[in-house]
Scaffold this active site. Structure first.
Site, PDB file in Angstrom:
ATOM      1  CG  ASP A 113       1.365  -0.074  -3.682  1.00  0.00           C
ATOM      2  OD1 ASP A 113       1.237  -1.259  -3.325  1.00  0.00           O
ATOM      3  OD2 ASP A 113       0.852   0.877  -3.078  1.00  0.00           O
TER       4      ASP A 113
ATOM      5  CG  ASP B 229      -6.172  -2.760  -1.481  1.00  0.00           C
ATOM      6  OD1 ASP B 229      -7.202  -2.257  -1.928  1.00  0.00           O
ATOM      7  OD2 ASP B 229      -6.165  -3.799  -0.802  1.00  0.00           O
TER       8      ASP B 229
ATOM      9  CG  ASP C   3      -0.372  -4.865  -3.731  1.00  0.00           C
ATOM     10  OD1 ASP C   3      -0.954  -5.499  -2.834  1.00  0.00           O
ATOM     11  OD2 ASP C   3      -0.349  -3.620  -3.779  1.00  0.00           O
TER      12      ASP C   3
END
Length: 214
Positions: free
Chosen positions: A161, A10, A8
């Protein structure tokens, strides 16, 4: 042994989530509006964030919101990579393990950061929201990234995240390691079969790639 890694972007590679939260509230306060609550912002992490976008547009207007996002993307270029990311990517590159990015953001928005951080030296494919029908928590982004790397999902590891992001990767058939940040650490991951959580990325080669060159 995993044969590819999909990240991922961001909040996983760099902490853009905290940065965007601060920029949004700077604009809202400047126009005399109440800031976005931390809880509301956290609810929008990991996907298209339509509720958040529509909220700030209703208060600031399209033109001002476009300016807000431009400032966010421009000023985020100074943000460092999150702990362990660079070392892990170097280790993967040394072992010829291909890497990709699967992000709910638009590719055009992350490319300046991607290039500034020198990630083009490591990552061979970037899949963004314009490349799929549905973003996270749907599996489309990860399935497309796996296809771009010409691998089977069962042999790919995702680094995430957020709950939405981890859910997307699991639905696509990947194993997932989640390293939360201050924006995602309160997320409920209890129902997700994670491979690992909040771990030192610099140790992953030894534990999950057997320290061998492919």
């Amino acid at each position: 042994m995993y044969r590819a890694v999909i990240f991922d972007f961001d909040g996983t590679m760099i902490d853009t989530e905290q940065h965007l939260y601060e920029v949004i509230n700077k604009y809202l306060k400047a126009e005399g509006h109440e800031p976005v609550s931390l809880a509301f912002y956290r609810e929008n992490i990991g996907g298209r964030a339509l509720a958040l976008h529509e909220h700030i547009v209703s208060l600031l207007g399209e033109e001002k919101v476009t300016e807000l996002y431009r400032e966010h993307h421009d000023s985020a270029a100074h943000l460092p990579l999150r702990p362990g990311i660079e070392t892990f990517m170097k280790q993967l590159k040394q072992r010829h393990i291909p890497m990709a990015i699967a992000t709910s953001s638009a590719r055009q928005d992350i490319m300046p950061l991607f290039e500034t951080l020198g990630l083009n030296d490591y990552v061979s494919a970037i899949v963004g929201r314009e490349d799929v029908e549905e973003v996270k928590p749907e599996p489309d982004l990860y399935l497309t990234a796996v296809q771009a790397l010409n691998h089977n999902p069962a042999y790919c590891l995702a680094i995430e995240d957020s709950v939405r992001g981890a859910t997307a990767a699991i639905r696509a058939g990947l194993d997932v390691i989640v390293n939360t940040n201050q924006m995602t650490e309160t997320g409920d991951f209890s129902e997700l079969p994670l491979t690992d959580k909040d771990t030192d990325l610099t140790t992953l080669i030894e534990r999950y790639f057997e320290g061998k060159r492919l």
